[in-house]
Design a protein around this motif. Structure first.
Motif, PDB file in Angstrom:
ATOM      1  N   ILE A 141     -80.005 -20.224 -15.404  1.00  0.00           N
ATOM      2  CA  ILE A 141     -81.382 -20.700 -15.528  1.00  0.00           C
ATOM      3  C   ILE A 141     -81.736 -21.612 -14.352  1.00  0.00           C
ATOM      4  N   ASN A 142     -83.013 -21.873 -14.244  1.00  0.00           N
ATOM      5  CA  ASN A 142     -83.505 -22.835 -13.259  1.00  0.00           C
ATOM      6  C   ASN A 142     -84.437 -23.834 -13.925  1.00  0.00           C
ATOM      7  N   THR A 143     -85.442 -23.324 -14.629  1.00  0.00           N
ATOM      8  CA  THR A 143     -86.459 -24.169 -15.239  1.00  0.00           C
ATOM      9  C   THR A 143     -86.248 -24.311 -16.745  1.00  0.00           C
ATOM     10  N   PRO A 144     -86.929 -25.267 -17.393  1.00  0.00           N
ATOM     11  CA  PRO A 144     -86.842 -25.383 -18.856  1.00  0.00           C
ATOM     12  C   PRO A 144     -87.431 -24.152 -19.535  1.00  0.00           C
ATOM     13  N   PRO A 145     -87.183 -23.968 -20.838  1.00  0.00           N
ATOM     14  CA  PRO A 145     -87.741 -22.820 -21.557  1.00  0.00           C
ATOM     15  C   PRO A 145     -89.272 -22.824 -21.533  1.00  0.00           C
ATOM     16  N   LYS A 146     -89.847 -21.613 -21.498  1.00  0.00           N
ATOM     17  CA  LYS A 146     -91.311 -21.478 -21.514  1.00  0.00           C
ATOM     18  C   LYS A 146     -91.873 -21.698 -22.912  1.00  0.00           C
ATOM     19  N   HIS A 147     -91.116 -21.234 -23.913  1.00  0.00           N
ATOM     20  CA  HIS A 147     -91.586 -21.268 -25.299  1.00  0.00           C
ATOM     21  C   HIS A 147     -90.561 -21.957 -26.194  1.00  0.00           C
ATOM     22  N   THR A 148     -90.920 -22.142 -27.434  1.00  0.00           N
ATOM     23  CA  THR A 148     -90.011 -22.787 -28.384  1.00  0.00           C
ATOM     24  C   THR A 148     -88.863 -21.871 -28.784  1.00  0.00           C
ATOM     25  N   HIS A 149     -89.012 -20.588 -28.549  1.00  0.00           N
ATOM     26  CA  HIS A 149     -87.917 -19.637 -28.752  1.00  0.00           C
ATOM     27  C   HIS A 149     -88.181 -18.440 -27.850  1.00  0.00           C
ATOM     28  N   TYR A 150     -87.162 -17.618 -27.659  1.00  0.00           N
ATOM     29  CA  TYR A 150     -87.309 -16.454 -26.798  1.00  0.00           C
ATOM     30  C   TYR A 150     -88.220 -15.427 -27.467  1.00  0.00           C
ATOM     31  N   ILE A 151     -89.264 -15.031 -26.761  1.00  0.00           N
ATOM     32  CA  ILE A 151     -90.240 -14.091 -27.311  1.00  0.00           C
ATOM     33  C   ILE A 151     -90.203 -12.753 -26.580  1.00  0.00           C
ATOM     34  N   GLU A 152     -90.293 -12.794 -25.252  1.00  0.00           N
ATOM     35  CA  GLU A 152     -90.338 -11.577 -24.447  1.00  0.00           C
ATOM     36  C   GLU A 152     -89.052 -11.423 -23.632  1.00  0.00           C
ATOM     37  N   ILE A 153     -88.403 -10.268 -23.762  1.00  0.00           N
ATOM     38  CA  ILE A 153     -87.192  -9.990 -22.996  1.00  0.00           C
ATOM     39  C   ILE A 153     -87.400  -8.718 -22.182  1.00  0.00           C
ATOM     40  N   VAL A 154     -87.071  -8.791 -20.901  1.00  0.00           N
ATOM     41  CA  VAL A 154     -87.186  -7.640 -20.008  1.00  0.00           C
ATOM     42  C   VAL A 154     -85.812  -7.022 -19.800  1.00  0.00           C
ATOM     43  N   ILE A 155     -85.740  -5.688 -19.920  1.00  0.00           N
ATOM     44  CA  ILE A 155     -84.490  -4.964 -19.749  1.00  0.00           C
ATOM     45  C   ILE A 155     -84.672  -3.924 -18.642  1.00  0.00           C
ATOM     46  N   PRO A 156     -84.103  -4.139 -17.468  1.00  0.00           N
ATOM     47  CA  PRO A 156     -84.147  -3.091 -16.438  1.00  0.00           C
ATOM     48  C   PRO A 156     -83.156  -1.980 -16.792  1.00  0.00           C
ATOM     49  N   VAL A 157     -83.611  -0.740 -16.752  1.00  0.00           N
ATOM     50  CA  VAL A 157     -82.728   0.398 -17.013  1.00  0.00           C
ATOM     51  C   VAL A 157     -82.707   1.276 -15.774  1.00  0.00           C
ATOM     52  N   ASP A 158     -81.524   1.796 -15.437  1.00  0.00           N
ATOM     53  CA  ASP A 158     -81.444   2.702 -14.294  1.00  0.00           C
ATOM     54  C   ASP A 158     -80.571   3.890 -14.648  1.00  0.00           C
ATOM     55  N   TYR A 159     -80.052   4.555 -13.649  1.00  0.00           N
ATOM     56  CA  TYR A 159     -79.296   5.790 -13.865  1.00  0.00           C
ATOM     57  C   TYR A 159     -77.804   5.545 -14.071  1.00  0.00           C
ATOM     58  N   ASP A 160     -77.359   4.310 -14.016  1.00  0.00           N
ATOM     59  CA  ASP A 160     -75.945   3.993 -14.192  1.00  0.00           C
ATOM     60  C   ASP A 160     -75.521   4.282 -15.635  1.00  0.00           C
ATOM     61  N   ARG A 161     -74.468   5.049 -15.789  1.00  0.00           N
ATOM     62  CA  ARG A 161     -74.001   5.399 -17.136  1.00  0.00           C
ATOM     63  C   ARG A 161     -73.608   4.164 -17.951  1.00  0.00           C
ATOM     64  N   LYS A 162     -73.176   3.115 -17.258  1.00  0.00           N
ATOM     65  CA  LYS A 162     -72.738   1.910 -17.971  1.00  0.00           C
ATOM     66  C   LYS A 162     -73.889   1.173 -18.642  1.00  0.00           C
ATOM     67  N   PHE A 163     -75.130   1.550 -18.323  1.00  0.00           N
ATOM     68  CA  PHE A 163     -76.260   0.868 -18.950  1.00  0.00           C
ATOM     69  C   PHE A 163     -76.206   0.980 -20.475  1.00  0.00           C
ATOM     70  N   LYS A 164     -75.677   2.079 -20.976  1.00  0.00           N
ATOM     71  CA  LYS A 164     -75.620   2.273 -22.426  1.00  0.00           C
ATOM     72  C   LYS A 164     -74.873   1.136 -23.118  1.00  0.00           C
ATOM     73  N   GLU A 165     -73.968   0.493 -22.368  1.00  0.00           N
ATOM     74  CA  GLU A 165     -73.231  -0.627 -22.946  1.00  0.00           C
ATOM     75  C   GLU A 165     -74.141  -1.808 -23.265  1.00  0.00           C
ATOM     76  N   ALA A 166     -75.281  -1.909 -22.578  1.00  0.00           N
ATOM     77  CA  ALA A 166     -76.198  -3.033 -22.798  1.00  0.00           C
ATOM     78  C   ALA A 166     -77.039  -2.865 -24.050  1.00  0.00           C
ATOM     79  N   VAL A 167     -77.078  -1.657 -24.592  1.00  0.00           N
ATOM     80  CA  VAL A 167     -77.965  -1.399 -25.729  1.00  0.00           C
ATOM     81  C   VAL A 167     -77.586  -2.243 -26.939  1.00  0.00           C
ATOM     82  N   HIS A 168     -76.294  -2.489 -27.127  1.00  0.00           N
ATOM     83  CA  HIS A 168     -75.862  -3.356 -28.234  1.00  0.00           C
ATOM     84  C   HIS A 168     -76.551  -4.713 -28.157  1.00  0.00           C
TER      85      HIS A 168
END
Length: 279
Positions: A141-168
């Protein structure tokens, strides 16, 4: 006998940046019923660490004294009294031993740890810490939290087969923190890469649909690098977190970007035998 609570570990150099990391850790710890540990390490080189384990008692006592004030101030400000620990040695050894012995299951770190004018990058210390039966996540991290809890999460997906491991982790975060999942994929022209990415998207959609998680999928613009598009997208939607695989960290976050991070980056490792969640 009651099981030990899991710990969210924060590398602590008594700086404003460490305080920012603490604020993120408190949000995550409260949601997961975890405790917080602040770790101040007195760095030594790998050679020094190998040759001797003799420690500077006066320096450790002075840091512990400062920690008493930090713990009290944290309790007064946030209602949380963290555990504190001061250790001397090579940072990688210290962190590795804590992870395997102290029930640590998440690390939240400011992008820079300072000690007597010398800077250390926690991301460099943590990227290769993969253990048998444990896939320990960490957040930079760099800055303090924007909100009181995590609301929006961004997930970059590409062609790497190992990405499936992130789905959990996508499923875990969405269900546990009830946050919105925003998937972004690169603009590709190579047929082979497009095919593999389509497989990853199909697998991800199938898994998320299977547990009733709502998500959105966006294609990055053709112009510009994918990593830049990911952070631009995160900024537009005021994302609280970007989740990537640990081996992609250097691709998405170089040293220059790390120092100006507006969105925390969570790194997860591929599973070995089982996943280690942080609740």
């Amino acid at each position: 006998m009651e099981s030990l609570k899991k710990l969210v570990l924060i590398p602590w150099d008594f700086s404003e940046g460490a305080e920012n990391a603490l604020q993120h850790a408190i949000q995550l710890a409260e949601a997961g019923g975890n405790e917080i540990m602040l770790l101040h390490f007195i760095p030594r080189s790998a050679i020094q660490d190998f040759l001797t384990r003799k420690v500077n008692i006066k320096e450790i006592e002075a840091a512990n004294k400062k920690f008493e004030e930090v713990a009290e101030a944290t309790f007064q400000k946030y209602g949380v009294r963290p555990q504190t620990l001061v250790l001397e040695g090579h940072p990688k050894r210290i962190i590795r031993e804590l992870i395997t012995t102290a029930n640590v299951n998440l690390i939240v770190a400011y992008h820079t740890y300072m000690y007597k004018g010398k800077s250390y990058r926690p991301s460099t210390l943590l990227k290769d810490l993969i253990f048998k039966d444990i896939t320990l996540p960490f957040i930079i991290i760099n800055t303090p939290p924007k909100h009181t809890h995590y609301i929006e999460i961004v997930i970059p997906v590409d062609y790497d087969r190992k990405f499936k491991e992130a789905v959990h982790w996508i499923i875990y975060l969405a269900k546990y923190y009830k946050c919105n999942i925003n998937i972004i994929k690169p603009f590709l022209t190579d047929d082979g890469k497009k095919k593999q990415m389509a497989n990853n998207i199909y697998f991800t959609k199938k898994m998320l649909d299977g547990v009733g998680i709502v998500y959105g999928i966006k294609t990055a613009k053709k112009k510009g690098s994918f990593e830049d598009e990911v952070f631009k997208f995160g900024k537009i939607i005021e994302s609280d977190l970007i989740l990537i695989m640990t081996d992609k960290y250097d691709y998405f976050v170089d040293a220059k970007r790390e120092k100006s991070l507006e969105i925390p980056v969570m790194c997860v490792n591929p599973r070995v035998k089982k996943y280690q969640s942080f609740n």
